[in-house]
Design a protein around this motif. Structure first.
Motif, mmCIF file in Angstrom:
data_model
loop_
_atom_site.group_PDB
_atom_site.id
_atom_site.type_symbol
_atom_site.label_atom_id
_atom_site.label_comp_id
_atom_site.label_asym_id
_atom_site.label_seq_id
_atom_site.Cartn_x
_atom_site.Cartn_y
_atom_site.Cartn_z
ATOM 1 N N GLY A 113 0.355 13.862 2.259
ATOM 2 C CA GLY A 113 -0.480 12.695 1.997
ATOM 3 C C GLY A 113 -1.942 12.945 2.350
ATOM 4 N N PHE A 114 -2.181 13.669 3.449
ATOM 5 C CA PHE A 114 -3.559 13.979 3.854
ATOM 6 C C PHE A 114 -4.278 14.786 2.777
ATOM 7 C CE2 PHE A 114 -2.122 13.983 8.590
ATOM 8 C CZ PHE A 114 -2.156 12.602 8.595
ATOM 9 N N VAL A 115 -3.642 15.864 2.318
ATOM 10 C CA VAL A 115 -4.317 16.737 1.345
ATOM 11 C C VAL A 115 -4.421 16.065 -0.031
ATOM 12 C CG1 VAL A 115 -3.853 18.943 2.454
ATOM 13 C CG2 VAL A 115 -2.116 17.950 0.997
ATOM 14 N N LEU A 116 -3.445 15.217 -0.374
ATOM 15 C CA LEU A 116 -3.505 14.510 -1.655
ATOM 16 C C LEU A 116 -4.666 13.518 -1.666
ATOM 17 C CD1 LEU A 116 -2.309 13.900 -4.427
ATOM 18 C CD2 LEU A 116 -0.758 12.266 -3.332
ATOM 19 N N LEU A 117 -4.815 12.753 -0.580
ATOM 20 C CA LEU A 117 -5.932 11.812 -0.478
ATOM 21 C C LEU A 117 -7.264 12.552 -0.452
ATOM 22 C CD1 LEU A 117 -4.573 9.227 2.137
ATOM 23 C CD2 LEU A 117 -5.011 8.830 -0.292
#
Length: 350
Positions: free
Chosen positions: A289-293
């Motif tokens: 989720g961190f890298v996608l955001l």
């Protein structure tokens, strides 16, 4: 204190190095950092006692005291503080090292540079008066915060990974070396924005794969390392953009503010990783989720490839205004794109 040192180092590099070598010097400092982190895993394996390990890790820092005599003060800083005698002395030394001679016009140029430096003195609150600069500051702060959260999370998640902890840590760090080189090369040819989005997309894909192979130590370690490698490539692109989106008087402050916000964001990471004690897959969902955001956030930043470092707020305010969301600027079409933007800007003035 080390984080403060790195912030000072980046600001120093930006102020002291010429534009041609500036990015290369910053990347070289990143490579040195990664090399040092790789050695941590080796020392941790060799030195079992944590007290001796701390001594082994901190004693080499004493070499930094030599910097006081070996590295000169930033000429720009001296000029801004009206320390002209020291400024002239350092500039003379720099000219001598470069095989140049100080000409008779040097004194008049110093006066002109001093007046220009005074005009550039503006408080960071001036950013609040520009929607463009506020947007860039917020986007970069969010992107850097997510990068730090991912970096911290994947390092702390070592306790939830199977296999040898020292070997896992070494793999996570050694893969950053090619990642930094990829990021530097790609951002110079395919642009900062396109490279960052591409690398971060690959990081997103690779960090979710371990969820399906939690019982395979080598598979988990490999794909986590690859994901961190691509994230490191993105990190290089982001640092270049911070320097290229903010004007000279505010550039060091921009590095500092985005860095402080990013570090503050990592406070929640240990609690998230602790969930992995009961569910080993959960931390990977958060990391994904961190890298996608971060990928989404970076896509809203303008492309800065080929743009000279802005010297004033007015120059920084117009960066990206002629770029659409789906515009792609790379080395192959750089001249054409920049020429069109310059023409539009001149037509707007008329």
């Amino acid at each position: 204190h080390f984080i403060n040192f790195t912030r000072c180092l980046i600001s120093y590099i930006v102020e002291l190095c010429g534009e041609r070598l500036r990015n290369l010097t910053v990347v070289s400092s990143f490579l040195g950092w990664v090399t040092g982190v790789c050695l941590v895993s080796l020392l941790s394996w060799l030195i079992a006692d944590w007290k001796y390990l701390l001594w082994a890790l901190n004693l080499p820092s004493a070499i930094f005291f030599l910097f006081w005599w070996l590295i000169p003060e930033s000429p720009r800083f001296l000029l801004s503080k009206d320390k002209i005698p020291k400024f002239k002395k350092i500039m003379t030394k720099i000219a001598k090292c470069n095989g140049k001679k100080i000409g008779p016009e040097f004194e008049s140029l110093v006066v002109i540079a001093q007046e220009e430096e005074k005009k550039k003195k503006v408080p960071f609150t001036m950013v609040l008066k520009s929607f463009s600069l506020i947007k860039h500051l917020i986007l970069l702060s969010i992107a850097l915060s997510l990068a730090f959260m991912f970096y911290t999370g994947i390092s702390l998640n070592l306790h939830n990974m199977t296999g040898n902890m020292f070997l896992n840590y070494f793999m996570l760090t050694i893969f950053e070396l090619p990642g930094i080189l990829f990021g530097h090369w790609s951002s110079a040819y395919f642009g900062r924005r396109l490279s960052a989005v591409f690398f971060q997309s690959l990081a997103t894909i690779n960090i979710i794969i371990p969820v399906f192979f939690l019982d395979s130590p080598w598979t988990v370690s490999l794909f986590c390392s690859i994901s961190k490698m691509f994230s490191g490539s993105t990190y290089v692109c982001l640092y270049k953009q911070i320097g290229e989106l903010f004007p000279t008087p505010l550039r060091a402050s921009a590095y500092g503010i985005t860095g402080v916000i990013a570090l503050a964001a990592t406070v929640i990471v240990p609690s998230i990783i602790a969930i992995g004690h009961d569910s080993k897959a959960t931390p990977y969902y958060f990391l994904c989720g961190f890298v996608l955001l971060q990928t989404i956030t970076i896509s809203f930043l303008p492309e800065t490839l080929g743009i000279p470092y802005p010297q004033t707020i007015k120059e920084a305010m117009v960066i990206g205004k002629d770029q659409s969301y789906f515009s792609i600027i790379y080395k192959g079409n750089l001249h054409k794109k920049r020429s069109n933007q310059t023409t539009k800007a001149e037509e707007t003035k008329d």
